[in-house]
Write a protein that holds these residues in place. Structure first.
Motif, PDB file in Angstrom:
ATOM      1  N   ILE A 176       0.832  -1.196   0.000  1.00 44.00           N
ATOM      2  CA  ILE A 176       0.000   0.000   0.000  1.00 44.00           C
ATOM      3  C   ILE A 176       0.873   1.256   0.000  1.00 44.00           C
ATOM      4  CG2 ILE A 176      -1.735   1.306   1.306  1.00 44.00           C
ATOM      5  CD1 ILE A 176      -2.771  -1.260  -0.027  1.00 44.00           C
ATOM      6  N   VAL A 206     -13.260  -4.814  -1.837  1.00 46.76           N
ATOM      7  CA  VAL A 206     -12.960  -4.907  -3.270  1.00 46.76           C
ATOM      8  C   VAL A 206     -14.140  -5.505  -4.033  1.00 46.76           C
ATOM      9  CG1 VAL A 206     -10.475  -5.067  -2.888  1.00 46.76           C
ATOM     10  CG2 VAL A 206     -11.844  -7.174  -2.987  1.00 46.76           C
ATOM     11  N   GLY A 215     -10.544  -4.470   4.661  1.00 45.93           N
ATOM     12  CA  GLY A 215      -9.780  -4.131   3.462  1.00 45.93           C
ATOM     13  C   GLY A 215      -9.913  -5.167   2.368  1.00 45.93           C
ATOM     14  N   SER A 216     -10.079  -6.433   2.747  1.00 48.02           N
ATOM     15  CA  SER A 216     -10.213  -7.511   1.766  1.00 48.02           C
ATOM     16  C   SER A 216     -11.607  -7.555   1.157  1.00 48.02           C
ATOM     17  CB  SER A 216      -9.903  -8.868   2.417  1.00 48.02           C
ATOM     18  OG  SER A 216      -8.594  -8.905   2.923  1.00 48.02           O
ATOM     19  N   SER A 240     -10.589  -0.262  -5.303  1.00 43.87           N
ATOM     20  CA  SER A 240      -9.256  -0.820  -5.476  1.00 43.87           C
ATOM     21  C   SER A 240      -8.723  -1.276  -4.124  1.00 43.87           C
ATOM     22  CB  SER A 240      -8.313   0.230  -6.070  1.00 43.87           C
ATOM     23  OG  SER A 240      -8.126   1.303  -5.144  1.00 43.87           O
ATOM     24  N   GLU A 241      -7.659  -2.077  -4.148  1.00 38.74           N
ATOM     25  CA  GLU A 241      -7.048  -2.513  -2.893  1.00 38.74           C
ATOM     26  C   GLU A 241      -6.573  -1.308  -2.075  1.00 38.74           C
ATOM     27  OE1 GLU A 241      -3.449  -5.409  -1.234  1.00 38.74           O
ATOM     28  OE2 GLU A 241      -3.551  -4.862  -3.345  1.00 38.74           O
ATOM     29  N   GLN A 242      -6.013  -0.304  -2.758  1.00 38.13           N
ATOM     30  CA  GLN A 242      -5.539   0.910  -2.080  1.00 38.13           C
ATOM     31  C   GLN A 242      -6.685   1.619  -1.374  1.00 38.13           C
ATOM     32  OE1 GLN A 242      -2.281   2.309  -2.019  1.00 38.13           O
ATOM     33  NE2 GLN A 242      -3.022   3.971  -0.726  1.00 38.13           N
ATOM     34  N   GLY A 273      -9.584   0.357  -0.591  1.00 38.94           N
ATOM     35  CA  GLY A 273     -10.166  -0.510   0.429  1.00 38.94           C
ATOM     36  C   GLY A 273      -9.411  -0.434   1.740  1.00 38.94           C
ATOM     37  N   ILE A 274      -8.089  -0.475   1.675  1.00 41.82           N
ATOM     38  CA  ILE A 274      -7.280  -0.374   2.890  1.00 41.82           C
ATOM     39  C   ILE A 274      -7.382   1.030   3.487  1.00 41.82           C
ATOM     40  CG2 ILE A 274      -4.952  -0.542   3.826  1.00 41.82           C
ATOM     41  CD1 ILE A 274      -6.244  -3.213   3.046  1.00 41.82           C
TER      42      ILE A 274
END
Length: 329
Positions: free
Chosen positions: A25, A282, A278-279, A287-289, A291-292
């Motif tokens: 990240i 999505v 965070g997982s 996006s993963e970014q 989400g975190i």
């Protein structure tokens, strides 16, 4: 020594999860988005969180009445807030801290208030289970895809799943038959007696709800607490532009996963909350970014900032409030 080891393990688990979550990240981009959040939504969520804590304290005071104690809701609220603060230091220490705080404030016996806490925790677990089932029903397609992908293609094999299920049933049956044959000997073991006493205490605590003068008030506040928790999470999503358009169902999924993460044996759900939330987000196009970033923002506000501010203020108030002594109880 045992407590120290548990604390170290808990910190190690939290640290490992945080490393895994944030290793890919961009932390500078994450921090910039959090700084640019619309903090009027944070203010609203703080008010909602305080209302939920008051409701929890009211429910606790309600449960102490059949035992002959009538603490003020203001004092039980302070004890609840101190308990949440304690959870940031030692996992699962909050229940002990709030009962100890109420003992200090109102001289209510620790074991009495703790029995009421056990009962309300059972009620909360039941509500969380209902929410998990509701979430699975409403978002089955998304969640089933997520869990299949998460655990790997091997779990899509029905033969493997049936085999695992059959093995579990066989092992459970063998364990049950072994217990029945040796029940007299096993029942004399200190560990068995300890577990049996804990189970009996949980059952007694839960059944104590039957002695409430107004059981429907207890039910109302139990549901109300979780509804406000959910709304608090949803409101915070509006603070970030990337998540402002998330649907109520998406917020429910985030809330359920976050609740499971907060229940994990880490300080204040650190690491576990970030990993699960965070997982899962999505699935809703983030996006993963992003989400975190959302998981970090939600946890920072709900799991850290609100808890620290409310908890410290509550703790300071407990130091200056006059202490009550029970009379004739």
């Amino acid at each position: 020594m045992k407590k120290v080891l548990q604390y170290v393990i808990s910190l190690a688990v939290a640290g490992g999860l945080l490393w895994f979550v944030f290793k890919d990240i961009d932390l500078n981009a994450l921090w910039e988005k959090i700084k640019q959040a619309d903090y009027k939504w944070v203010g609203l969520s703080a008010v909602l969180a305080l209302i939920a804590h008051w409701s929890r304290a009211y429910r606790w005071a309600l449960m102490l009445q059949p035992l002959g104690y009538n603490p003020s809701v203001f004092r039980t609220t302070l004890a609840v807030l101190v308990g949440y603060l304690a959870n940031l230091v030692f996992p699962r220490a909050g229940e002990f801290a709030r009962c100890g705080t109420l003992k200090n404030l109102d001289d209510i016996p620790f074991e009495k208030s703790f029995g009421a806490v056990v009962a309300e925790r059972i009620a909360d677990v039941l509500v969380l289970l209902v929410l998990i089932l509701l979430n699975l029903l409403l978002e089955f397609d998304r969640l089933s895809t997520f869990f299949f992908n998460f655990f790997g293609d091997k779990f899509k094999n029905p033969i493997l799943l049936l085999g695992l299920g059959a093995a579990f049933l066989i092992l459970a049956f063998m364990a049950f038959m072994t217990f029945k044959r040796n029940q007299d000997k096993i029942s004399q073991l200190p560990l068995y007696q300890k577990v049996a006493n804990v189970i009996k205490g949980l059952a007694d605590g839960f059944l104590s709800v039957r002695n409430l003068k107004n059981p429907m008030v207890f039910v109302f506040h139990t549901v109300f607490i979780w509804v406000i928790y959910y709304i608090t999470t949803y409101v915070l999503c509006f603070a970030l532009p990337e998540t402002a358009n998330l649907s109520p169902l998406a917020a429910l999924t985030i809330f359920v996963m976050g609740s499971i993460g907060m229940a994990a044996p880490t300080q204040g759900g650190i690491g576990s909350y970030h990993f699960l939330v965070g997982s899962i987000v999505v699935l809703y196009g983030l996006s993963e970014q992003d989400g975190i970033t959302l998981a970090t923002f939600l946890h920072a506000m709900q799991g850290l900032f609100f808890v620290v501010v409310f908890g410290v203020v509550a703790f300071l108030l407990t130091l200056v409030l006059p202490k009550k002594k029970l009379e004739g109880v």
